[in-house]
Design a protein around this motif. Structure first.
Motif, PDB file in Angstrom:
ATOM      1  N   THR A  12       1.022  -1.087  -0.225  1.00  0.00           N
ATOM      2  CA  THR A  12       0.068  -0.057   0.154  1.00  0.00           C
ATOM      3  C   THR A  12       1.029   1.314  -0.009  1.00  0.00           C
ATOM      4  O   THR A  12       2.007   1.297   0.508  1.00  0.00           O
ATOM      5  N   ASN A  13       0.422   2.414  -0.522  1.00  0.00           N
ATOM      6  CA  ASN A  13       1.125   3.486  -0.164  1.00  0.00           C
ATOM      7  C   ASN A  13       0.359   4.574   0.764  1.00  0.00           C
ATOM      8  O   ASN A  13       0.453   5.653   0.697  1.00  0.00           O
TER       9      ASN A  13
ATOM     10  N   PRO B 106      -5.667   2.284   4.618  1.00  0.00           N
ATOM     11  CA  PRO B 106      -6.136   1.220   3.757  1.00  0.00           C
ATOM     12  C   PRO B 106      -5.145  -0.057   3.859  1.00  0.00           C
ATOM     13  O   PRO B 106      -5.866  -1.326   3.980  1.00  0.00           O
ATOM     14  N   GLY B 107      -3.981  -0.051   4.231  1.00  0.00           N
ATOM     15  CA  GLY B 107      -3.173  -1.098   4.358  1.00  0.00           C
ATOM     16  C   GLY B 107      -3.544  -1.750   5.838  1.00  0.00           C
ATOM     17  O   GLY B 107      -3.589  -2.910   5.780  1.00  0.00           O
TER      18      GLY B 107
ATOM     19  N   SER C 258      -7.226  -2.845  -5.024  1.00  0.00           N
ATOM     20  CA  SER C 258      -8.673  -2.072  -4.568  1.00  0.00           C
ATOM     21  C   SER C 258      -7.960  -0.361  -4.706  1.00  0.00           C
ATOM     22  O   SER C 258      -6.715  -0.160  -4.484  1.00  0.00           O
ATOM     23  N   SER C 259      -9.114   0.543  -4.930  1.00  0.00           N
ATOM     24  CA  SER C 259      -8.883   1.921  -5.005  1.00  0.00           C
ATOM     25  C   SER C 259      -9.984   2.591  -4.766  1.00  0.00           C
ATOM     26  O   SER C 259     -11.256   2.125  -5.373  1.00  0.00           O
ATOM     27  N   PHE C 260     -10.230   3.553  -3.988  1.00  0.00           N
ATOM     28  CA  PHE C 260     -11.594   4.232  -3.798  1.00  0.00           C
ATOM     29  C   PHE C 260     -11.842   5.070  -4.984  1.00  0.00           C
ATOM     30  O   PHE C 260     -13.144   5.444  -5.150  1.00  0.00           O
TER      31      PHE C 260
ATOM     32  N   GLY D 201      -7.793  -7.751 -17.101  1.00  0.00           N
ATOM     33  CA  GLY D 201      -7.622  -8.901 -16.265  1.00  0.00           C
ATOM     34  C   GLY D 201      -7.312  -8.671 -14.741  1.00  0.00           C
ATOM     35  O   GLY D 201      -7.349  -9.819 -14.159  1.00  0.00           O
ATOM     36  N   ILE D 202      -7.215  -7.535 -14.393  1.00  0.00           N
ATOM     37  CA  ILE D 202      -6.963  -7.353 -12.958  1.00  0.00           C
ATOM     38  C   ILE D 202      -8.064  -6.836 -12.228  1.00  0.00           C
ATOM     39  O   ILE D 202      -8.473  -5.621 -12.383  1.00  0.00           O
ATOM     40  N   PRO D 203      -8.694  -7.436 -11.372  1.00  0.00           N
ATOM     41  CA  PRO D 203      -9.872  -6.839 -10.317  1.00  0.00           C
ATOM     42  C   PRO D 203      -9.386  -5.825  -9.717  1.00  0.00           C
ATOM     43  O   PRO D 203      -8.414  -5.990  -8.910  1.00  0.00           O
ATOM     44  N   VAL D 204     -10.113  -4.702  -9.744  1.00  0.00           N
ATOM     45  CA  VAL D 204      -9.789  -3.352  -8.827  1.00  0.00           C
ATOM     46  C   VAL D 204     -11.225  -3.239  -7.918  1.00  0.00           C
ATOM     47  O   VAL D 204     -12.238  -2.686  -8.546  1.00  0.00           O
ATOM     48  N   TYR D 205     -11.192  -3.374  -6.686  1.00  0.00           N
ATOM     49  CA  TYR D 205     -12.373  -3.303  -5.863  1.00  0.00           C
ATOM     50  C   TYR D 205     -12.340  -1.731  -5.209  1.00  0.00           C
ATOM     51  O   TYR D 205     -11.234  -1.142  -5.257  1.00  0.00           O
ATOM     52  N   PRO D 206     -13.503  -1.210  -5.017  1.00  0.00           N
ATOM     53  CA  PRO D 206     -13.582  -0.024  -4.393  1.00  0.00           C
ATOM     54  C   PRO D 206     -13.292   0.195  -2.814  1.00  0.00           C
ATOM     55  O   PRO D 206     -13.109   1.274  -2.729  1.00  0.00           O
ATOM     56  N   THR D 207     -13.206  -1.011  -2.259  1.00  0.00           N
ATOM     57  CA  THR D 207     -12.818  -0.850  -0.956  1.00  0.00           C
ATOM     58  C   THR D 207     -11.800  -1.794  -0.674  1.00  0.00           C
ATOM     59  O   THR D 207     -11.826  -2.929  -1.115  1.00  0.00           O
TER      60      THR D 207
END
Length: 222
Positions: A48-49, A53-54, A175-177, A192-198
């Motif tokens: 994480t940056n 979230p981390g 994940s990314s808000f 092909g990479i899922p990015v979830y909102p939370t």
């Protein structure tokens, strides 16, 4: 549609069905299972940056029965060489607003996946040029971000991210808000990479990938 829950639980277990608690989880897990290799264990690296979230992902891992193991001294040393002294690198790996996209998207995920210490990577911090620009405006007194690069330069790194699961046979869930509103997230989703909102939803998807491998192994040994 009616009957004892224990009967359904038994049927699901015998037939290898992964049970979800709601429709959102059903779609989230189906998305990950359709695109990514299963996780061959429950040892997960959190990258994480941003600390919040981390920490949220690490806590969610614990609740889901996933491990966030302490990385070996050797692997920590490799990661520490490319991160500032303010970063945490034991796992979770917290880059603490260190916005070097080569390290964030390419080098560190590759180091982790090449090791045998983890079975999958949870990534928070997928940002495109527009997010970099807004972040620069908010924190211009303390950050020096190059938001002038167009998306084509970022895509060169994202292409390497998208290849990691296939190259190393390990899942990477992001994940990314900002989710699909952001150019980088949208590109990963389309490739092909899922990015979830939370963060929590990304952890649940990783849990499903772990569960999938355990079911496959149980059938193989039965």
């Amino acid at each position: 549609l009616a009957g004892k829950d224990s009967v359904y639980e038994g049927v699901f277990k015998q037939t290898g069905i992964i049970r979800t608690d709601n429709f959102e989880e059903l779609l989230d897990l189906a998305w990950a299972l359709a695109l990514l290799p299963p996780a061959k264990g429950r040892k997960i690296c959190v990258l994480t940056n941003s600390g919040g979230p981390g920490a949220s992902m690490a806590d969610s891992c614990a609740r889901a029965g996933l491990e966030v193991p302490l990385l070996s001294d050797e692997l920590q040393s490799k990661i520490h060489r490319v991160l500032p002294s303010t970063a945490a690198y034991a796992n979770p790996i917290d880059m603490t607003f260190f916005m070097d996209i080569d390290e964030m998207y390419v080098n560190i995920p590759r180091m982790v996946m090449e090791s045998r210490e983890t079975d999958g990577v949870l990534l928070y911090g997928v940002f495109g040029p527009s997010v970099f620009g807004q972040t620069q405006k908010l924190f211009e007194s303390i950050l020096n971000l190059d938001s002038s690069n167009d998306l084509s330069e970022l895509i060169e790194r994202l292409e390497q991210v998208a290849q990691l699961p296939q190259n190393h046979d390990k899942p990477l869930v992001a994940s990314s808000f900002w989710s699909a509103e952001d150019e980088a997230s949208r590109w990963l989703i389309q490739n092909g990479i899922p990015v979830y909102p939370t963060p929590d939803r990304s952890v649940k998807a990783m849990w499903g990938l772990c569960k999938r491998w355990e079911i496959l192994e149980s059938f193989k040994n039965s």
